[in-house]
Design a protein around this motif. Structure first.
Motif, PDB file in Angstrom:
ATOM      1  N   GLU A 162       0.836  -1.208   0.000  1.00  0.00           N
ATOM      2  CA  GLU A 162       0.000   0.000   0.000  1.00  0.00           C
ATOM      3  C   GLU A 162       0.866   1.253   0.000  1.00  0.00           C
ATOM      4  N   ARG A 163       1.911   1.232   0.816  1.00  0.00           N
ATOM      5  CA  ARG A 163       2.771   2.420   0.927  1.00  0.00           C
ATOM      6  C   ARG A 163       3.603   2.645  -0.334  1.00  0.00           C
ATOM      7  N   ILE A 164       4.029   1.566  -0.994  1.00  0.00           N
ATOM      8  CA  ILE A 164       4.836   1.759  -2.202  1.00  0.00           C
ATOM      9  C   ILE A 164       3.973   2.324  -3.331  1.00  0.00           C
ATOM     10  N   ALA A 165       2.697   1.937  -3.375  1.00  0.00           N
ATOM     11  CA  ALA A 165       1.796   2.525  -4.378  1.00  0.00           C
ATOM     12  C   ALA A 165       1.656   4.022  -4.143  1.00  0.00           C
ATOM     13  N   GLU A 166       1.541   4.413  -2.892  1.00  0.00           N
ATOM     14  CA  GLU A 166       1.463   5.842  -2.571  1.00  0.00           C
ATOM     15  C   GLU A 166       2.748   6.555  -2.970  1.00  0.00           C
ATOM     16  N   ALA A 167       3.888   5.905  -2.747  1.00  0.00           N
ATOM     17  CA  ALA A 167       5.179   6.525  -3.060  1.00  0.00           C
ATOM     18  C   ALA A 167       5.350   6.726  -4.557  1.00  0.00           C
ATOM     19  N   VAL A 168       5.025   5.700  -5.349  1.00  0.00           N
ATOM     20  CA  VAL A 168       5.228   5.771  -6.796  1.00  0.00           C
ATOM     21  C   VAL A 168       4.192   6.680  -7.457  1.00  0.00           C
ATOM     22  N   MET A 169       2.944   6.590  -7.018  1.00  0.00           N
ATOM     23  CA  MET A 169       1.862   7.329  -7.673  1.00  0.00           C
ATOM     24  C   MET A 169       1.660   8.728  -7.110  1.00  0.00           C
ATOM     25  N   GLY A 170       2.178   8.988  -5.922  1.00  0.00           N
ATOM     26  CA  GLY A 170       2.027  10.316  -5.347  1.00  0.00           C
ATOM     27  C   GLY A 170       0.573  10.661  -5.089  1.00  0.00           C
ATOM     28  N   ASP A 171       0.140  11.846  -5.572  1.00  0.00           N
ATOM     29  CA  ASP A 171      -1.233  12.300  -5.351  1.00  0.00           C
ATOM     30  C   ASP A 171      -2.224  11.711  -6.352  1.00  0.00           C
ATOM     31  N   HIS A 172      -1.755  10.924  -7.300  1.00  0.00           N
ATOM     32  CA  HIS A 172      -2.658  10.293  -8.266  1.00  0.00           C
ATOM     33  C   HIS A 172      -3.612   9.357  -7.516  1.00  0.00           C
ATOM     34  N   PRO A 173      -4.882   9.309  -7.911  1.00  0.00           N
ATOM     35  CA  PRO A 173      -5.850   8.447  -7.221  1.00  0.00           C
ATOM     36  C   PRO A 173      -5.446   6.970  -7.189  1.00  0.00           C
ATOM     37  N   LEU A 174      -4.616   6.518  -8.129  1.00  0.00           N
ATOM     38  CA  LEU A 174      -4.175   5.122  -8.104  1.00  0.00           C
ATOM     39  C   LEU A 174      -3.287   4.828  -6.901  1.00  0.00           C
ATOM     40  N   GLY A 175      -2.791   5.855  -6.242  1.00  0.00           N
ATOM     41  CA  GLY A 175      -1.966   5.640  -5.073  1.00  0.00           C
ATOM     42  C   GLY A 175      -2.751   5.403  -3.804  1.00  0.00           C
ATOM     43  N   ARG A 176      -4.075   5.569  -3.859  1.00  0.00           N
ATOM     44  CA  ARG A 176      -4.881   5.400  -2.649  1.00  0.00           C
ATOM     45  C   ARG A 176      -5.152   3.931  -2.354  1.00  0.00           C
ATOM     46  N   PRO A 177      -5.235   3.570  -1.077  1.00  0.00           N
ATOM     47  CA  PRO A 177      -5.617   2.192  -0.722  1.00  0.00           C
ATOM     48  C   PRO A 177      -7.036   1.888  -1.193  1.00  0.00           C
ATOM     49  N   ILE A 178      -7.252   0.684  -1.696  1.00  0.00           N
ATOM     50  CA  ILE A 178      -8.570   0.306  -2.202  1.00  0.00           C
ATOM     51  C   ILE A 178      -9.628   0.347  -1.105  1.00  0.00           C
ATOM     52  N   GLY A 179      -9.267  -0.098   0.080  1.00  0.00           N
ATOM     53  CA  GLY A 179     -10.253  -0.177   1.166  1.00  0.00           C
ATOM     54  C   GLY A 179     -10.454   1.098   1.940  1.00  0.00           C
ATOM     55  N   GLY A 180      -9.718   2.170   1.597  1.00  0.00           N
ATOM     56  CA  GLY A 180      -9.796   3.385   2.379  1.00  0.00           C
ATOM     57  C   GLY A 180      -8.965   3.265   3.641  1.00  0.00           C
ATOM     58  N   SER A 181      -9.228   4.100   4.589  1.00  0.00           N
ATOM     59  CA  SER A 181      -8.536   4.089   5.876  1.00  0.00           C
ATOM     60  C   SER A 181      -9.575   3.975   6.981  1.00  0.00           C
ATOM     61  N   PRO A 182      -9.170   3.598   8.203  1.00  0.00           N
ATOM     62  CA  PRO A 182     -10.142   3.577   9.300  1.00  0.00           C
ATOM     63  C   PRO A 182     -10.857   4.913   9.453  1.00  0.00           C
ATOM     64  N   GLU A 183     -10.130   6.006   9.262  1.00  0.00           N
ATOM     65  CA  GLU A 183     -10.742   7.327   9.412  1.00  0.00           C
ATOM     66  C   GLU A 183     -11.789   7.582   8.328  1.00  0.00           C
ATOM     67  N   SER A 184     -11.473   7.211   7.071  1.00  0.00           N
ATOM     68  CA  SER A 184     -12.430   7.472   5.989  1.00  0.00           C
ATOM     69  C   SER A 184     -13.646   6.559   6.098  1.00  0.00           C
ATOM     70  N   ILE A 185     -13.456   5.334   6.565  1.00  0.00           N
ATOM     71  CA  ILE A 185     -14.598   4.426   6.728  1.00  0.00           C
ATOM     72  C   ILE A 185     -15.479   4.881   7.884  1.00  0.00           C
ATOM     73  N   GLU A 186     -14.870   5.343   8.957  1.00  0.00           N
ATOM     74  CA  GLU A 186     -15.656   5.893  10.072  1.00  0.00           C
ATOM     75  C   GLU A 186     -16.455   7.105   9.613  1.00  0.00           C
ATOM     76  N   ALA A 187     -15.882   7.886   8.694  1.00  0.00           N
ATOM     77  CA  ALA A 187     -16.530   9.120   8.245  1.00  0.00           C
ATOM     78  C   ALA A 187     -17.565   8.877   7.152  1.00  0.00           C
ATOM     79  N   ALA A 188     -17.533   7.723   6.500  1.00  0.00           N
ATOM     80  CA  ALA A 188     -18.447   7.458   5.379  1.00  0.00           C
ATOM     81  C   ALA A 188     -19.900   7.458   5.865  1.00  0.00           C
TER      82      ALA A 188
END
Length: 450
Positions: A162-188
């Motif tokens: 997950e972290r290497i995708a973020e590193a390579v893709m940067g701010d591109h949406p492909l760098g985001r984790p597929i499942g989101g984060s605990p914070e984003s799921i709590e906020a959904a």
């Protein structure tokens, strides 16, 4: 068949006899719905997939992880079926059913005996078109997903990838984790997920694929009857949703190093750089390069890092291909004290390929490996069903076994070396997870040969 079948969105019917005596057909309904089938001689089972070309990269308007959240919720019931009814429908016939969320698509799928195909179509059509997204079930499934994320966070390999995708893709949406984060799921919120559902789950987005013991006309008729019965407006004409752009985005030009300290017995290290898109003509060459480097027990990474040095149990190379970007990487699980050594060896092995290429024997062996693996995989109707979906949604062409093997035969020693040099020119990012030192990644540099 000896050539790929183009799949333009404005052609209503396509049919062809393909390799091994199978039959390929595609129907584009006036509503924009697309149905693809592959009849396989002698098959006694059928794999069915309901595909929606929306994934984690499409979540700018909703909480991250909403696509995966929605995937879970579609199993929780419709006006006609409870969650238990959906499970029992497949269990009583020995069938399989599940779903997956990826970065660029979501798929709900099943595998059943040929006599149960109508049931599978009906249940999946009901789920996709008529999910209740019940308020109480929403909160229950939120807890389930949080547990799923916690489980992944306990896995060093999952964290590293997950972290290497973020590193390579940067701010591109492909760098985001597929499942989101605990914070984003709590906020959904339920309203956000419902809006996501209503936006993307429509006839002009839906692609249905069936492979195995399937009659195309019967499958189309059964599907249309089910969707109309469950309330989808198939009388409203619309073109299929366009495929994604293949225009390359601007990715980070500077490499990133991330150290994630965890009290683990083994550390995971991943090196990665931008790779090829899924429509790049060099995909077959990339498959050869990945396999020679780290695709099996005879690969260079396996032989040097595991067999000769005993530094890892799991070591491999991999690639990810998307519509407008890609990723090429190497990974290993090793003792914390060996991370620096493994990093150096990985880079040295790749640099050797850049400088000297691969051998004729490696090319011959790898082509045999890939061609054999491709043919064996097609013994499964699941593989054929997925091939149909990816062809329609992502590449816009259907490639059968004979054409895939022909493309592999075009790979040369020079093309592999040229691709390695191209990949080596990108910024090399690195992630290590475990009880590692702060200097574990200090040796990470360029993959360009000296």
């Amino acid at each position: 068949m000896s050539e790929a079948i183009d799949l333009p969105l404005d052609v209503p019917e396509i049919a062809s006899t393909i390799s091994q005596g199978a039959h390929f057909r595609r129907t584009v309904h006036p509503s924009g719905l697309r149905i693809l089938t592959e009849w396989v001689p002698g098959a006694a089972s059928t794999s069915v997939g309901f595909w929606v070309p929306v994934g984690s990269r499409d979540e700018d308007a909703v909480a991250y992880g909403s696509t995966h959240f929605l995937e879970h919720l579609l199993f929780k019931g419709t006006p006609r079926r409870t969650a238990m009814d959906i499970a029992v429908a497949f269990d009583r016939v020995g069938g399989e059913h599940n779903a997956l969320t990826a970065k660029e698509h979501t798929c709900y799928y099943a595998k059943v005996q040929d006599r149960d195909v109508d049931m599978a179509i009906d249940v999946l059509a009901d789920m996709v078109s008529s999910s209740l997204i019940d308020v109480d079930e929403f909160d229950v499934e939120r807890r389930v997903i949080l547990e799923e994320l916690a489980m992944a966070d306990d896995d060093a390999a999952d964290v590293a990838h997950e972290r290497i995708a973020e590193a390579v893709m940067g701010d591109h949406p492909l760098g985001r984790p597929i499942g989101g984060s605990p914070e984003s799921i709590e906020a959904a919120s339920r309203d956000q997920v419902v809006a996501h559902y209503e936006r993307y789950y429509r006839p002009d987005h839906l692609v249905v694929t069936l492979a195995g013991a399937v009659d195309h006309n019967h499958a189309v008729r059964t599907l249309l009857e089910a969707l109309e019965r469950y309330g989808w407006p198939l009388d409203q004409q619309a073109p299929p949703v366009p495929r994604r752009t293949t225009v390359a985005p601007t990715l980070p030009q500077e490499p990133t190093k991330k150290l994630i300290h965890r009290p683990l017995e083994q550390s995971t290290v991943v090196l990665a750089t931008p790779g090829l898109t899924q429509t790049d003509e060099r995909r077959s060459t990339a498959a050869v390069l990945t396999t020679v480097l780290g695709g099996g027990m005879s690969s260079r990474l396996f032989q040097e890092i595991r067999e000769k040095r005993g530094l890892a149990y799991s070591v491999y190379a991999y690639s990810g291909h998307y519509s407008d970007a890609g990723l090429f990487g190497m990974a290993a699980g090793t003792g914390p004290e060996y991370v620096d050594t493994v990093v150096r060896v990985m880079q040295d092995i790749f640099r050797e390929i850049v400088a000297e290429g691969i051998t004729e024997e490696e090319l011959e062996r790898t082509l045999g490996n890939l061609q054999g693996a491709s043919s064996l995989a097609l013994e499964s109707t699941d593989t054929r069903m997925v091939r149909l979906g990816r062809s329609e949604i992502h590449t816009g062409e259907f490639v059968d076994r004979d054409e895939a093997l022909r493309r592999l035969d075009l790979v040369t020693l020079d093309s592999v070396r040229d691709l390695a040099a191209s990949v080596a020119g990108g910024p090399l990012s690195a992630v290590a997870v475990g009880a590692i030192s702060d200097t574990a990644l200090d040796s990470v540099g360029s993959l360009v040969a000296d």
